[in-house]
Design an enzyme around this catalytic site. Structure first.
Site, PDB file in Angstrom:
ATOM      1  N   SER A 125       0.838  -1.200   0.000  1.00 63.76           N
ATOM      2  CA  SER A 125       0.000   0.000   0.000  1.00 63.76           C
ATOM      3  C   SER A 125       0.877   1.256   0.000  1.00 63.76           C
ATOM      4  O   SER A 125       1.530   1.542  -1.005  1.00 63.76           O
ATOM      5  CB  SER A 125      -0.973  -0.036   1.180  1.00 63.76           C
ATOM      6  OG  SER A 125      -1.970   0.935   1.042  1.00 63.76           O
ATOM      7  N   HIS A 160      -4.712  -1.595  -3.964  1.00 64.80           N
ATOM      8  CA  HIS A 160      -6.122  -1.850  -3.620  1.00 64.80           C
ATOM      9  C   HIS A 160      -7.060  -1.623  -4.812  1.00 64.80           C
ATOM     10  O   HIS A 160      -8.170  -1.122  -4.652  1.00 64.80           O
ATOM     11  CB  HIS A 160      -6.551  -0.944  -2.460  1.00 64.80           C
ATOM     12  CG  HIS A 160      -5.632  -0.959  -1.286  1.00 64.80           C
ATOM     13  ND1 HIS A 160      -5.256  -2.129  -0.644  1.00 64.80           N
ATOM     14  CD2 HIS A 160      -4.980   0.045  -0.633  1.00 64.80           C
ATOM     15  CE1 HIS A 160      -4.436  -1.833   0.352  1.00 64.80           C
ATOM     16  NE2 HIS A 160      -4.240  -0.521   0.374  1.00 64.80           N
TER      17      HIS A 160
END
Length: 234
Positions: A125, A160
């Site tokens: 991330s 994501h």
């Protein structure tokens, strides 16, 4: 010695504690039986739970685990400590805040030195987008925005991609408008492995997770699925 960077869109010990396939993949790139792995948790404000979960996972994987705090550093020679690691693993959280702290402490250059000396740079991330020219981030509440990052890898990155519905339309619009250059999108469970800035492989811990290449073509944006190798769980 090749500069290796492994950027994970999601997954790893923090999202899939019972499936450490991506973390094993990172470890395998060192060719060492007990690699030294240092966790950087500045994006999560050095969350103690996150750090404990890191130790639990990488001790299970038979690594020599450590972490570096920049709020209570255990050493004055941060560069020497980081350059002695086989892997530097960056956690998720607020990328904008993380990069601000890193730049104050000089990690924006120290990490590149470590990578050039053979340390594998990895992360999830925030720890995935930070290596690129630009990343798509939710560091500012309520919206996905573009963030100038370290620039070790050309182009843009979004994590994501399948896990947060606002990611895809935001990325398409930013590429279409020219706000960010072409780049890669990573589903949760997918990771891209770079060697000297070039895409070497895309791997995944989930059968349907993939990476995608986005680029502007005329007035539209093309999204091309990338060949992705599924890593069987152990």
């Amino acid at each position: 010695m090749a500069l290796q960077i492994i950027a994970m869109g999601g997954g790893g010990f923090s999202m899939e504690p019972d499936n450490l396939a991506l973390d094993r993949y990172v470890i395998q790139q060192t060719d060492k039986a007990q690699p030294r792995v240092c966790f950087l948790g500045q994006a999560s404000s050095e969350s103690q739970i996150y750090i404990i979960n890191f130790y639990n996972a990488f001790n299970r994987l038979d690594c020599k685990a450590s972490h570096l705090s920049l709020f209570q550093p255990h050493t004055a020679d941060i560069e020497d400590f980081l350059c002695s690691q086989d892997i530097i693993y960056v956690g998720g959280g607020n990328t904008r805040s993380m990069l601000a702290v890193w730049r104050e402490w000089g990690l924006d250059t120290i990490l590149k030195t470590a990578g050039a000396n053979g340390t594998v740079l990895a992360g999830i991330s925030a720890g995935a987008i930070c290596w690129h020219d630009y990343g798509l981030t939710d560091s500012i509440p309520g919206r996905i925005s573009a963030l100038k990052c370290l620039g070790y890898i050309e182009g843009t990155c979004s994590p994501h991609y399948d896990g947060e519905p606002e990611r895809r339309p935001a990325y398409h619009e930013m590429v279409r408008s020219g706000e960010v250059p072409a780049g890669i999108a990573l589903d949760d469970g997918a990771a891209v492995h770079y060697m000297d800035g070039e895409r070497y492989a895309v791997v995944s811990s989930r059968p349907d997770a993939k990476g995608y290449w986005l680029e502007k073509q005329g007035d539209t944006v093309s999204e091309t699925p990338l060949e992705t190798r599924y890593l069987l769980p152990e």
